[in-house]
Scaffold this motif. Sequence first.
Motif, mmCIF file in Angstrom:
data_model
loop_
_atom_site.group_PDB
_atom_site.id
_atom_site.type_symbol
_atom_site.label_atom_id
_atom_site.label_comp_id
_atom_site.label_asym_id
_atom_site.label_seq_id
_atom_site.Cartn_x
_atom_site.Cartn_y
_atom_site.Cartn_z
ATOM 1 N N ILE A 139 0.832 -1.200 0.000
ATOM 2 C CA ILE A 139 0.000 0.000 0.000
ATOM 3 C C ILE A 139 0.867 1.252 0.000
ATOM 4 C CG2 ILE A 139 -1.669 1.342 1.313
ATOM 5 C CD1 ILE A 139 -2.911 -1.209 2.249
ATOM 6 N N ILE A 140 1.853 1.310 0.913
ATOM 7 C CA ILE A 140 2.610 2.561 1.047
ATOM 8 C C ILE A 140 3.723 2.639 0.020
ATOM 9 C CG2 ILE A 140 3.962 3.988 2.589
ATOM 10 C CD1 ILE A 140 2.407 2.931 4.872
ATOM 11 N N TYR A 141 4.514 1.544 -0.086
ATOM 12 C CA TYR A 141 5.665 1.611 -0.976
ATOM 13 C C TYR A 141 5.231 1.601 -2.440
ATOM 14 C CZ TYR A 141 10.514 1.647 0.425
ATOM 15 O OH TYR A 141 11.750 2.039 0.788
ATOM 16 N N ALA A 142 4.585 0.485 -2.836
ATOM 17 C CA ALA A 142 4.205 0.366 -4.242
ATOM 18 C C ALA A 142 3.084 1.336 -4.581
ATOM 19 C CB ALA A 142 3.788 -1.073 -4.541
ATOM 20 N N GLY A 143 2.227 1.611 -3.600
ATOM 21 C CA GLY A 143 1.091 2.468 -3.892
ATOM 22 C C GLY A 143 1.438 3.939 -3.862
ATOM 23 N N ALA A 144 1.966 4.404 -2.715
ATOM 24 C CA ALA A 144 2.119 5.848 -2.544
ATOM 25 C C ALA A 144 3.464 6.351 -3.048
ATOM 26 C CB ALA A 144 1.936 6.205 -1.071
ATOM 27 N N ILE A 145 4.557 5.743 -2.579
ATOM 28 C CA ILE A 145 5.873 6.311 -2.882
ATOM 29 C C ILE A 145 6.165 6.195 -4.373
ATOM 30 C CG2 ILE A 145 8.316 6.155 -2.361
ATOM 31 C CD1 ILE A 145 7.663 5.238 0.377
ATOM 32 N N MET A 146 5.819 5.044 -4.959
ATOM 33 C CA MET A 146 6.133 4.872 -6.378
ATOM 34 C C MET A 146 5.271 5.769 -7.258
ATOM 35 S SD MET A 146 8.671 3.103 -6.859
ATOM 36 C CE MET A 146 9.436 3.552 -5.350
ATOM 37 N N VAL A 147 4.030 6.045 -6.800
ATOM 38 C CA VAL A 147 3.198 6.976 -7.567
ATOM 39 C C VAL A 147 3.823 8.363 -7.543
ATOM 40 C CG1 VAL A 147 0.971 8.125 -7.591
ATOM 41 C CG2 VAL A 147 1.080 5.676 -7.345
#
Lengths: 103, 172
Positions: free
Chosen positions: B58-66
């Motif tokens: 959720i945080i890494y692939a979802g937020a940071i990569m976006v």
Amino acid sequence: MLPEPTLNSYLMLSAVLFAIGTAGVFLRRNIITILLSVEVMLNAVNLTFIAVDRFRGLVDGQIMVFFVITVAAAEAAVGLAIVIALFRHKETLTPDVFTSLKW
Amino acid sequence: MDALLFWILAAVTVASAVLVIGQRNPMRSVLLLIVMFMALAGLYVTLGSPFAAVVQIIIYAGAIMVLFLFVVMLLNVPTEETPIGRQARLLGGVGPRRFGALLSAALALELFWALGRLGAVAMPAGDTPETTVKAIGLRLFRDYAFAFEATSVLILVAMVGAVILARKEPQP
């Protein structure tokens, strides 16, 4: 039949990932890819935390992973803001061009 | 079954990590890094940490990569530039890069050597016990309460810093 993964397998995998991350920092000439390599290194460390957690039967490693992810988010936000500011000044992402602080 | 899963996920992780640093196009690097995060999340699940796996996705692939994707698309610099000009060649020639590659190879060898001396340590036998979110929450909000609060300050500082750094300077 494949060998059962031991703690060493996880630590070796983590070491490989960390070395790949450092190689990316040294070899790439694009600031965004360098930041991505730093993320690879952070994830290698996270894997170590989780593997040792499983080995010792603790939860502290997972809490550390939580903190590492938080710090990575902060790092990405500030780093990308710096990248945008640099790009606005120099119109490039090659790190060798940014020499304003060089004496 | 678990062994097969480990080797598949480890292979995917290493392959995508190598491809991440092998791309000239940062867009592809970001997308491959998401593949690496997914494989790592699978490894976390096999290690009995579903919470860390979900947070990773959720945080890494979802937020940071976006966030990374936003910046890559915003700046619109698709491929790495070849060095132009004498100064760039002086600083970023083949020499320093080759030395850097040697350094990271030395790091890998040293880590392998140190881990080899450790000897094989088997994981505890039996089924992987899953750590519950409850256990993590109790530990986080009791023993790590100060670190948790400090993290919120860190996020606030990062947010303000990012806004100020990326702001357009007012024209005089």
